[in-house]
Design an enzyme around this catalytic site. Sequence first.
Site, PDB file in Angstrom:
ATOM      1  N   CYS A  60       0.831  -1.208   0.000  1.00 26.68           N
ATOM      2  CA  CYS A  60       0.000   0.000   0.000  1.00 26.68           C
ATOM      3  C   CYS A  60       0.864   1.256   0.000  1.00 26.68           C
ATOM      4  O   CYS A  60       0.543   2.251  -0.650  1.00 26.68           O
ATOM      5  CB  CYS A  60      -0.946  -0.004   1.188  1.00 26.68           C
ATOM      6  SG  CYS A  60      -2.154  -1.341   1.130  1.00 26.68           S
ATOM      7  N   SER A  61       1.968   1.208   0.714  1.00 22.38           N
ATOM      8  CA  SER A  61       2.908   2.326   0.728  1.00 22.38           C
ATOM      9  C   SER A  61       3.458   2.578  -0.675  1.00 22.38           C
ATOM     10  O   SER A  61       3.460   3.715  -1.163  1.00 22.38           O
ATOM     11  CB  SER A  61       4.048   2.039   1.706  1.00 22.38           C
ATOM     12  OG  SER A  61       5.019   3.058   1.647  1.00 22.38           O
TER      13      SER A  61
END
Length: 167
Positions: A60-61
């Site tokens: 997600c980062s």
Amino acid sequence: MKTITFGGNPVTLVNEQVNEGDKAPDFNAIDNSLKPVKLSDFKGKVKLISVFPSIDTSVCSVQNHKFNDAASSYGDKVAFIAISNDLPFALKRFCGAEGINNLVTLSDHRDVEFGTNYGFLIKELRLLARGVVIIDKDDVVRYVEYVPEITQEPNYDAALNALKELV
């Protein structure tokens, strides 16, 4: 409906998935300052919605960094929206710490309207599946990706190529 897995295990998505050509459903979410935001607040703009399960994971980062970097070249022509069921405080903390400043980060945790209206809500986890939705200036869905395995990244090239055709 497409089969979506999380760590190889099938999950259930609530409601129907949106398709290219559909009128984009409106939804309510909240921003990092707890202010309500609706899709209609971006009326008249092309919108890229980056959907992810949790800001505190490596995939997600990466996804948020990639779209943040891409957003810098579009200025105000495109609204880059990042949405998850994370609390607004977590999104604000992450964006501040990571220098994410070209995305509008929204939390769907309260009403899960985005997840339900777009078919991204995972019934078993109350998280959003991973994907990308691109909506044109007339609020028609022009690109959709539901990433088949949630632990994998979306197809950035396909999404950004679809976006270029609309701008």
